[in-house]
Design a protein around this motif. Structure first.
Motif, PDB file in Angstrom:
ATOM      1  N   GLN A 356     -13.250  -7.033   8.674  1.00 22.67           N
ATOM      2  CA  GLN A 356     -12.164  -6.846   7.594  1.00 22.67           C
ATOM      3  C   GLN A 356     -11.856  -5.397   7.250  1.00 22.67           C
ATOM      4  O   GLN A 356     -10.884  -5.128   6.510  1.00 22.67           O
ATOM      5  N   LEU A 357     -12.717  -4.493   7.484  1.00 24.54           N
ATOM      6  CA  LEU A 357     -12.513  -3.158   7.225  1.00 24.54           C
ATOM      7  C   LEU A 357     -10.996  -2.533   7.381  1.00 24.54           C
ATOM      8  O   LEU A 357     -10.423  -2.010   6.574  1.00 24.54           O
ATOM      9  N   PRO A 358     -10.573  -2.715   8.586  1.00 27.70           N
ATOM     10  CA  PRO A 358      -9.294  -2.021   9.007  1.00 27.70           C
ATOM     11  C   PRO A 358      -8.211  -2.520   8.043  1.00 27.70           C
ATOM     12  O   PRO A 358      -7.317  -1.705   7.442  1.00 27.70           O
ATOM     13  N   HIS A 359      -8.278  -3.816   7.755  1.00 22.13           N
ATOM     14  CA  HIS A 359      -7.159  -4.357   6.877  1.00 22.13           C
ATOM     15  C   HIS A 359      -7.362  -3.696   5.475  1.00 22.13           C
ATOM     16  O   HIS A 359      -6.280  -3.418   4.822  1.00 22.13           O
ATOM     17  N   MET A 360      -8.603  -3.604   5.174  1.00 25.40           N
ATOM     18  CA  MET A 360      -9.028  -3.305   3.432  1.00 25.40           C
ATOM     19  C   MET A 360      -8.630  -1.918   3.590  1.00 25.40           C
ATOM     20  O   MET A 360      -7.985  -1.336   2.569  1.00 25.40           O
ATOM     21  N   GLN A 361      -8.829  -0.909   4.575  1.00 28.16           N
ATOM     22  CA  GLN A 361      -8.545   0.394   4.451  1.00 28.16           C
ATOM     23  C   GLN A 361      -6.977   0.788   4.528  1.00 28.16           C
ATOM     24  O   GLN A 361      -6.440   1.399   3.749  1.00 28.16           O
ATOM     25  N   ALA A 362      -6.205  -0.364   5.490  1.00 26.04           N
ATOM     26  CA  ALA A 362      -4.900  -0.089   5.304  1.00 26.04           C
ATOM     27  C   ALA A 362      -4.270  -0.460   3.941  1.00 26.04           C
ATOM     28  O   ALA A 362      -3.235   0.243   3.413  1.00 26.04           O
ATOM     29  N   ALA A 363      -4.939  -1.757   3.511  1.00 30.44           N
ATOM     30  CA  ALA A 363      -4.511  -1.901   2.093  1.00 30.44           C
ATOM     31  C   ALA A 363      -4.554  -0.743   0.977  1.00 30.44           C
ATOM     32  O   ALA A 363      -3.783  -0.670   0.058  1.00 30.44           O
ATOM     33  N   ARG A 364      -5.616  -0.065   1.277  1.00 32.48           N
ATOM     34  CA  ARG A 364      -6.044   0.998   0.164  1.00 32.48           C
ATOM     35  C   ARG A 364      -5.207   2.096   0.348  1.00 32.48           C
ATOM     36  O   ARG A 364      -4.531   2.796  -0.590  1.00 32.48           O
ATOM     37  N   GLY A 365      -4.818   2.704   1.630  1.00 34.67           N
ATOM     38  CA  GLY A 365      -3.729   3.416   1.931  1.00 34.67           C
ATOM     39  C   GLY A 365      -2.372   3.237   1.446  1.00 34.67           C
ATOM     40  O   GLY A 365      -1.668   3.912   0.689  1.00 34.67           O
ATOM     41  N   SER A 366      -2.065   1.894   1.634  1.00 38.31           N
ATOM     42  CA  SER A 366      -0.470   1.385   1.194  1.00 38.31           C
ATOM     43  C   SER A 366      -0.785   1.516  -0.538  1.00 38.31           C
ATOM     44  O   SER A 366       0.430   1.960  -1.140  1.00 38.31           O
ATOM     45  N   LEU A 367      -1.647   0.828  -1.025  1.00 39.64           N
ATOM     46  CA  LEU A 367      -1.668   1.029  -2.631  1.00 39.64           C
ATOM     47  C   LEU A 367      -1.836   2.769  -3.133  1.00 39.64           C
ATOM     48  O   LEU A 367      -1.005   3.000  -3.958  1.00 39.64           O
ATOM     49  N   ALA A 368      -2.397   3.325  -2.383  1.00 37.78           N
ATOM     50  CA  ALA A 368      -2.340   5.017  -2.821  1.00 37.78           C
ATOM     51  C   ALA A 368      -0.871   5.426  -2.698  1.00 37.78           C
ATOM     52  O   ALA A 368      -0.340   5.998  -3.415  1.00 37.78           O
ATOM     53  N   ASN A 369      -0.208   4.992  -1.710  1.00 35.66           N
ATOM     54  CA  ASN A 369       1.149   5.543  -1.224  1.00 35.66           C
ATOM     55  C   ASN A 369       2.050   5.164  -2.351  1.00 35.66           C
ATOM     56  O   ASN A 369       2.833   5.764  -3.155  1.00 35.66           O
TER      57      ASN A 369
END
Length: 566
Positions: A356-369
């Motif tokens: 699940q990490l890739p999706h979670m990391q993408a979500a965290r990057g999206s949130l930061a942006n």
């Protein structure tokens, strides 16, 4: 396939694949290695349908921007010019070709006109002595480009000006061709509604409407083309129930209002071009302790904005005042998801967490942006200038009189605005806006921006006239507002296109209609958000797919009408 183009009732990947196939076929005609010389304006639209990987598969080794003088060196057999049919571009192409002829060895030249070939352009190339140098002179019918699962645009920057100031029907023809392409792929649209006209201008004066310049002409062109090119479209079960053709001239107020949705404000402040936005880089720099703000990036942060990004799809159509709470909740959910790693004890649990990490990391990057973007927008919306501007707008739209004076340097622009119908001299006649505002409920005093119940949330009180017309057409129908339709510019009309036996569409109980709404002259992101809101209503009865000549905001729209200084 682009997954974000297929989430709705209409799979726009079908259209994307059709235009990609046409491009591949042209490239394969030019056997051997290739360099493409791009009309710079076309690089953005083409990027939405064909990435470099596709071009590379068909032996495209180099790409250049069309500029004067000599082309950069390229060891290729074919040079392909991909350009709009504009005379000034033909002069540059001729300069390029002549310089290549002097350079040697001989290359094969080709030209691809987008979206149509032009006899005038070919004559210019002949006059300049280079027409015979081109092995292929063809056109690429890129009329409607899929931007998202419910959004298409021609990206014709001059369509409104051409229709209203120059009496040029070219954009109407391209719109009709684009609609014919959709019917070939998605079936004949049984019912066509329309409102508006393209008024003629003669010797600088507005003249009475001519049927040949009516927006109904688009419908007439479609029906005539259908008769001339009977074929595969007749055997396809129709996806669309209705087509609504809306002339921008029917609603000149909405594009001038400040959009208050998240996506609308991004466009208002920074400008969204071909689904991309460029933002100040300092907000996106990784924070390092002890560097004192040194080594900040200087290149703009470029982000793609479409529904392929889960968070953006969720917040783009919300009123900006509702975005902060969504971002806050997302931050808590993502933080909790990462904390789950402490609860993973067994090999199986650890493996599941890692997957699940890739999706979670993408979500965290999206949130930061999007947190950074929201901070940038808030800096603007909390300023005194923004508040004053919005106050004047909302006073005007709610019916409170306001008066402003403009400088002499804008006199030519004001003249163009008057010709286009955006400005009219104050006369002794009756002011019809209060009647339109009241009948169509264009101003709502109590707006729930967090959980909206009406389309007026996109402008915090003002309901876009264009979208209200679409809403009322769906239910209870335009007969309920005949008086207002007579007040608004241009005729309204209805046409039916017969379907072959066996293709008549029968809706299942509870199934929504699908309406294609086409804006000639441009549409704003706030109007798109309002239509999406209507599509999502449980009892709305209609889902919308939006098409337009151009995605616009108030600034870009007015700029297209401005007289350039000498």
């Amino acid at each position: 396939m682009a997954a974000h183009l297929s989430y709705g009732r209409v799979n726009l990947n079908v259209l994307r694949e059709a235009v990609r196939r046409e491009l591949r076929e042209f490239l394969d005609k030019c056997a051997g290695s290739k360099a493409i010389v791009w009309d710079e304006y076309l690089t953005g639209p083409f990027g939405l349908i064909a990435q470099y990987s596709l071009l590379k598969e068909h032996e495209v080794e180099k790409m250049f921007t069309l500029k004067g003088s000599r082309l950069p060196a390229a060891d290729v057999k074919n040079i392909i010019f991909v350009v709009r049919p504009r005379l000034e571009l033909m002069d540059i192409i001729a300069e390029n070709v002549l310089s290549e002829d002097r350079r040697g060895p001989a290359r094969d030249f080709h030209i691809l006109f987008v979206p149509r070939r032009s006899l005038l352009c070919e004559q210019r190339l002949k006059d300049l002595g280079v027409l015979g140098s081109f092995i292929h002179r063809e056109e690429y019918s890129l009329d409607l480009i899929p931007f998202d699962g419910d959004l298409l645009s021609m990206e014709s920057e001059g369509a409104f000006k051409e229709c209203y100031l120059e009496s040029d029907q070219t954009s109407l023809y391209h719109a009709a061709k684009g609609l014919m392409t959709l019917q070939a792929l998605y079936g004949t649209i049984p019912q066509i509604f329309g409102k508006g006209e393209c008024a003629r201008v003669r010797n600088g004066r507005r003249v009475p409407p001519d049927p040949m310049f009516c927006f109904q002409q688009v419908a007439n062109m479609m029906i005539r083309m259908k008769r001339e090119f009977t074929g595969s479209q007749n055997s396809i079960f129709p996806v669309f129930d209705n087509l609504l053709l809306l002339d921008r001239n029917v609603d000149l107020l909405t594009p001038l209002a400040t959009q208050l949705t998240y996506e609308g404000l991004i466009d208002e402040i920074y400008g969204i071009q071909n689904s991309y936005v460029k933002l100040p880089p300092e907000k996106f720099a990784p924070k390092k302790q002890g560097d004192g703000g040194k080594d900040l990036p200087t290149e703009a942060k470029k982000l793609q904005l479409n529904s392929a990004e889960e968070l953006y799809a969720e917040i783009r159509d919300k009123n900006f005042n509702a975005v902060g709470s969504v971002l806050s909740k997302k931050a808590k959910v993502i933080s909790a998801a990462f904390e789950e790693r402490h609860n993973a004890k067994t090999v199986g649990e650890i493996k599941q967490f890692v997957s699940q990490l890739p999706h979670m990391q993408a979500a965290r990057g999206s949130l930061a942006n999007h947190t950074s973007i929201a901070e940038l927008i808030k800096d603007v919306t909390t300023s005194e200038d923004f508040f004053d501007k919005l106050t004047v707008e909302q006073e005007f739209m709610s019916g409170i009189d306001t008066d402003k004076t403009y400088g002499y340097e804008h006199i030519l622009t004001l003249y163009n605005l008057e010709k286009a119908g955006l400005l009219k001299p104050q006369t002794g006649g009756r002011n019809t806006y209060p009647t339109v505002r009241k009948t169509l409920r264009l101003w709502m005093d109590d707006v729930n921006e967090q959980n909206p119940t009406d389309i007026s949330y996109v402008y915090s009180g003002y309901a876009p006239l264009s979208v209200r017309l679409a809403q009322l057409l769906s239910r209870p129908g335009w007969r309920s507002i005949e008086e207002v339709l007579r007040i608004l510019p241009g005729p309204h009309f209805e046409e039916r296109q017969p379907l072959p036996t066996g293709l008549q569409k029968k809706r299942q109980p509870g199934e929504n209609r699908v309406t294609l709404i086409f804006f000639l002259g441009g549409v704003t992101f706030a109007e798109i958000a309002a239509l999406r809101f209507l599509s999502q209503l449980e009892d709305g009865g209609t889902e919308y797919v939006i098409a337009t000549t151009k995605l616009i905001n108030g600034a870009s729209w007015i700029e297209s009408l401005m007289e350039k200084p000498f």
